[in-house]
Design an enzyme around this catalytic site. Structure first.
Site, PDB file in Angstrom:
ATOM      1  N   GLU A  28      -0.358 -36.664 -32.242  1.00 53.60           N
ATOM      2  CA  GLU A  28       0.653 -36.405 -33.171  1.00 53.60           C
ATOM      3  C   GLU A  28       2.267 -36.383 -32.939  1.00 53.60           C
ATOM      4  OE1 GLU A  28       2.020 -32.481 -33.639  1.00 53.60           O
ATOM      5  OE2 GLU A  28       0.733 -31.452 -32.027  1.00 53.60           O
ATOM      6  N   LYS A 163      -1.859 -20.814 -28.605  1.00 56.41           N
ATOM      7  CA  LYS A 163      -0.845 -19.910 -27.903  1.00 56.41           C
ATOM      8  C   LYS A 163      -1.043 -18.600 -28.570  1.00 56.41           C
ATOM      9  CE  LYS A 163       3.326 -22.537 -26.823  1.00 56.41           C
ATOM     10  NZ  LYS A 163       2.920 -23.991 -27.431  1.00 56.41           N
TER      11      LYS A 163
HETATM   12  N1  PSU Z   1       1.429 -25.143 -31.212  1.00 60.26           N
HETATM   13  C1  PSU Z   1       2.002 -25.492 -30.270  1.00 60.26           C
HETATM   14  N2  PSU Z   1       2.856 -26.477 -29.997  1.00 60.26           N
HETATM   15  C2  PSU Z   1       3.141 -27.336 -31.334  1.00 60.26           C
HETATM   16  C3  PSU Z   1       2.567 -26.882 -32.685  1.00 60.26           C
HETATM   17  C4  PSU Z   1       1.846 -25.800 -32.499  1.00 60.26           C
HETATM   18  O1  PSU Z   1       1.645 -24.903 -29.137  1.00 60.26           O
HETATM   19  O2  PSU Z   1       3.795 -28.445 -31.068  1.00 60.26           O
HETATM   20  C5  PSU Z   1       2.831 -27.729 -33.720  1.00 60.26           C
HETATM   21  C6  PSU Z   1       1.745 -28.847 -34.119  1.00 60.26           C
HETATM   22  O3  PSU Z   1       2.206 -29.830 -34.619  1.00 60.26           O
HETATM   23  C7  PSU Z   1       1.114 -27.777 -35.173  1.00 60.26           C
HETATM   24  C8  PSU Z   1       2.200 -27.267 -35.869  1.00 60.26           C
HETATM   25  O4  PSU Z   1       0.448 -28.645 -35.921  1.00 60.26           O
HETATM   26  O5  PSU Z   1       3.174 -26.874 -35.033  1.00 60.26           O
HETATM   27  C9  PSU Z   1       1.882 -25.990 -36.556  1.00 60.26           C
HETATM   28  O6  PSU Z   1       2.926 -25.657 -37.404  1.00 60.26           O
HETATM   29  P1  PSU Z   1       2.649 -24.481 -38.552  1.00 60.26           P
HETATM   30  O7  PSU Z   1       2.149 -23.226 -37.649  1.00 60.26           O
HETATM   31  O8  PSU Z   1       3.973 -24.354 -39.024  1.00 60.26           O
HETATM   32  O9  PSU Z   1       1.379 -24.853 -39.504  1.00 60.26           O
END
Ligand code: PSU
Ligand code: MN
Length: 309
Positions: A28, A163
């Site tokens: 990604e 996390k």
């Molecule tokens: N969690 C992490 N590192 C990240 C992300 C999440 O520890 O870089 C990023 C990933 O790309 C994940 C996105 O798909 O954040 C999720 O965002 P949201 O919670 O807004 O859906």
């Protein structure tokens, strides 16, 4: 039908690998633009590609560039995303058609990367951590689109768990409801990104890449929609001290609540805050777990391609 091909641009190398039935691992780009600072983000993204190759698969970093859904980026494109950082729009499922129409750039989240990987015919994807059910979601309704994507798009995602900025218990409940199996690589305990422990348990422990590939192959054979989640604990020597990182995460979550951070800003805000208040020590752990996941994903992809041919 098949009109998505008008928007898709697969690199020559990735296309050749797919045509030849060789293992390919999707990667990604939100992690590049929003997950880490420059220049570590670019360096990490390039090293991840190298690790995928060393483990026998072809890397396919995914992003939206100039409106094109790109599978397999050049070094220049990765550098562009890394330098532009937060100015690149964080692109999840809902953002894809808008960016593609306007011809803009987007750093793809787990959800968007899964969709584009599936368009290209790639079924294994490696990242650091996934989005999930946020703490307090019972009132904010902040649940990552990543979870919905795992429920419907046939891509296996390898991560280091999630996390504890998230409510890990609710995240597991949500995945269960949506029919997404959570596998633990050589562990029964759900890893929590910086730590190998979380106090929660995965659905199934799997001890080899072949075992994981077989489970996914069977899901494909059965025609069950959706993906699977592989959780791979951070290597012991890079793991952070549980009480220390938990306290720092609490601090970050509290500040986000006080500032009223909402929507797609929440995750990047928390990631950045944690990085700041741990004065960068969390960044090294983050980089190492990403490498560890890339190696495992490539090994699973190799096994899967052998089972399919
Ligand atoms: N969690 C992490 N590192 C990240 C992300 C999440 O520890 O870089 C990023 C990933 O790309 C994940 C996105 O798909 O954040 C999720 O965002 P949201 O919670 O807004 O859906
Ligand atoms: Mn959210």
């Amino acid at each position: 039908m098949e009109n998505f091909k008008n928007y898709l641009e697969i690199s020559a190398e990735v296309q050749q690998a797919l045509d030849a039935g060789q293992p390919v691992v999707a990667l990604e780009s939100t992690i590049i633009s929003h997950g880490m600072p420059y220049p570590q983000n670019v360096e990490t993204a390039l090293n991840v590609e190298k690790i995928v190759r060393q483990n026998g698969a072809i890397p396919a970093t995914v992003a939206i560039i100039g409106g094109k859904l790109k599978v397999g980026l050049s070094k220049q494109e990765i550098t562009h995303l890394g330098k532009k950082g937060l100015d690149v729009i964080k692109a999840s499922r809902r953002d894809m058609p808008i960016l593609a129409t306007k011809g803009e750039d987007g750093a793809t989240t787990v959800a968007a990367t899964m969709i584009i990987a599936a368009f290209a015919g790639i079924s294994i994807f490696s990242t650091g951590g996934i989005g999930g059910v946020h703490r307090g979601a019972e009132t904010t309704m902040d649940i990552s689109a990543d979870l919905e994507e795992l429920a419907m798009t046939p891509v296996m995602v390898v991560c280091a768990g999630a996390k504890s900025i998230l409510d890990l218990g609710l995240t597991l409940e949500y995945l269960e409801t949506k029919g997404v199996a959570v596998l633990g690589y050589q562990t029964k305990e759900l890893p929590a990104f910086y730590t190998r422990e979380s106090g929660y348990y995965v659905d199934y422990r799997m001890d080899s890449p072949a075992e994981i590939a077989s489970a996914f192959k069977t899901k494909q054979d059965l025609g069950l929609k959706g993906g699977m989640l592989v959780t791979n604990p951070i290597p012991q020597q890079y793991a952070m001290e549980h009480d220390y990182i938990t306290a720092k995460i609490e601090e970050a979550v509290k500040e986000a609540n006080q500032l009223g951070i909402k929507g797609k800003e929440t995750t990047p805000f928390l990631l950045d805050k944690i990085k700041q208040i741990t004065s960068g020590t969390s960044l090294e752990a983050n980089i190492q777990l990403v490498y560890n996941n890339a190696a495992l994903a490539a090994q699973i992809a190799v096994q899967l391609s052998q089972m399919q041919h």
